[in-house]
Write an enzyme that holds these catalytic residues in place. Sequence first.
Site, short mmCIF file in Angstrom:
data_model
loop_
_atom_site.label_atom_id
_atom_site.label_comp_id
_atom_site.label_asym_id
_atom_site.label_seq_id
_atom_site.Cartn_x
_atom_site.Cartn_y
_atom_site.Cartn_z
N ASN A 9 0.87 -1.18 0.00
CA ASN A 9 0.00 0.00 0.00
C ASN A 9 0.90 1.23 0.00
O ASN A 9 1.47 1.57 1.03
CB ASN A 9 -0.90 -0.03 1.24
CG ASN A 9 -1.75 1.21 1.37
OD1 ASN A 9 -1.83 2.03 0.45
ND2 ASN A 9 -2.40 1.36 2.52
N TRP A 10 1.02 1.86 -1.17
CA TRP A 10 1.94 2.99 -1.29
C TRP A 10 1.34 4.27 -0.71
O TRP A 10 2.03 5.29 -0.64
CB TRP A 10 2.32 3.21 -2.76
CG TRP A 10 3.09 2.08 -3.38
CD1 TRP A 10 3.45 0.89 -2.78
CD2 TRP A 10 3.58 2.01 -4.72
NE1 TRP A 10 4.14 0.10 -3.67
CE2 TRP A 10 4.24 0.76 -4.88
CE3 TRP A 10 3.55 2.88 -5.82
CZ2 TRP A 10 4.83 0.36 -6.07
CZ3 TRP A 10 4.14 2.49 -7.02
CH2 TRP A 10 4.78 1.24 -7.14
N LYS A 11 0.07 4.25 -0.36
CA LYS A 11 -0.61 5.44 0.18
C LYS A 11 -0.40 6.62 -0.78
O LYS A 11 -0.38 6.44 -1.98
CB LYS A 11 -0.14 5.71 1.61
CG LYS A 11 -0.30 4.44 2.46
CD LYS A 11 -0.16 4.66 3.93
CE LYS A 11 -0.32 3.31 4.65
NZ LYS A 11 -0.28 3.45 6.10
N HIS A 93 -9.73 0.51 4.84
CA HIS A 93 -8.47 0.88 5.50
C HIS A 93 -8.76 1.93 6.59
O HIS A 93 -9.59 2.82 6.40
CB HIS A 93 -7.47 1.43 4.47
CG HIS A 93 -6.10 1.56 5.03
ND1 HIS A 93 -5.73 2.61 5.84
CD2 HIS A 93 -5.00 0.76 4.93
CE1 HIS A 93 -4.46 2.46 6.21
NE2 HIS A 93 -4.00 1.34 5.67
N GLU A 95 -7.24 4.48 7.51
CA GLU A 95 -7.08 5.90 7.12
C GLU A 95 -8.31 6.40 6.37
O GLU A 95 -8.70 7.55 6.50
CB GLU A 95 -5.79 6.07 6.29
CG GLU A 95 -4.55 5.98 7.19
CD GLU A 95 -3.30 5.47 6.51
OE1 GLU A 95 -3.21 5.49 5.26
OE2 GLU A 95 -2.39 5.02 7.24
N GLU A 165 -5.23 -5.06 10.55
CA GLU A 165 -4.25 -4.00 10.77
C GLU A 165 -4.62 -3.24 12.04
O GLU A 165 -5.45 -2.31 11.98
CB GLU A 165 -4.25 -3.02 9.59
CG GLU A 165 -3.88 -3.64 8.26
CD GLU A 165 -3.40 -2.59 7.27
OE1 GLU A 165 -2.27 -2.75 6.77
OE2 GLU A 165 -4.11 -1.60 7.04
N GLY A 171 2.17 2.46 10.71
CA GLY A 171 3.09 3.58 10.54
C GLY A 171 3.75 4.04 11.83
O GLY A 171 4.36 5.11 11.88
N SER A 211 3.36 -1.81 10.45
CA SER A 211 4.80 -1.81 10.73
C SER A 211 5.44 -3.18 10.48
O SER A 211 6.32 -3.61 11.22
CB SER A 211 5.08 -1.33 12.16
OG SER A 211 4.65 0.01 12.32
N GLY A 232 2.90 -1.10 4.29
CA GLY A 232 2.90 0.32 3.96
C GLY A 232 4.31 0.82 3.74
O GLY A 232 4.88 0.69 2.65
N GLY A 233 4.91 1.38 4.78
CA GLY A 233 6.24 1.99 4.67
C GLY A 233 7.28 1.12 3.99
O GLY A 233 8.01 1.58 3.10
P1 PGA Z 1 2.70 0.40 7.64
O1 PGA Z 1 1.25 0.58 6.94
O2 PGA Z 1 3.29 -0.89 7.12
O3 PGA Z 1 3.46 1.62 7.19
O4 PGA Z 1 2.46 0.36 9.09
C1 PGA Z 1 0.40 -0.51 6.73
C2 PGA Z 1 -0.91 -0.07 6.11
O5 PGA Z 1 -1.43 0.98 6.50
O6 PGA Z 1 -1.46 -0.74 5.24
#
Ligand code: PGA
Length: 248
Positions: A9-11, A93, A95, A165, A171, A211, A232-233
């Site tokens: 997930n590149w956001k 998600h 967010e 998640e 994050g 994470s 994500g990251g």
């Molecule tokens: P993260 O994000 O690996 O940066 O914690 C995961 C996500 O939100 O899908």
Amino acid sequence: MRKKVVAGNWKMNLSIGEGIALAEAIEHDIDKSNDTHVILFPPIAMAGAIKHHLERCSLGLQNFYPAQSGAFTGETSLMHAKDLGATYLLIGHSERRMVFGESNELIKMKVDQALIEGFKVVFCVGEPLSEREKGNEVQFVLNQLESGLFHLDANQWSKVILAYEPIWAIGTGVTANSAQAEEMHRQIRQEISKRCGADVAESLSILYGGSCTPQNANELFSCANVDGGLIGGAALNAASFGEIIRQA
Ligand code: PGA
């Protein structure tokens, strides 16, 4: 055997040029004999450009509006998702739920329309820290499943991948430990088995997200009920994402 899945997930990160370079590097790095399913969720603005560079990975969109077209300023339709070559849609998600106020009703509508239009769905659930501190994390996640997925039939479930998640791990650099992840995944699978049948539960891939890095992926992925990760990251770097794919 359940399918192993690693999704990136590149956001809202990277320029279009950087995204293309990352997609190329990920494709180049994947060992063709590794049968882990890899899905990339780039920002929508670069999804069409990225698609041209994908061979081994599937393309997903991070967001869409559940209609074919209409007066929905700023939104991406399911028709656009198809035109862009996406086969997966990310729904629920945290967010989207928290920053953009997506309700359970909208999320259910997104699931239903995505499946009607032939997409596959990566559906996210996860509790805030306050719910875990109250010991209410399992019930919180089961409620999210109840409102978004428990109405599906077995054929619809076969198009769904679940991602657990915990919000406090996204994050933050704080990962759920493997015991916490396994316990939640086990309870989710048990409830789905009860509500939707053992076959549905046993064949459903449940990913861990929050994470997840090359340093902790192996331990998380070795849990019996963890079938891969939503990253994500660490998905923004070809080397770390590639290492996570190898560990799945
Ligand atoms: P993260 O994000 O690996 O940066 O914690 C995961 C996500 O939100 O899908």
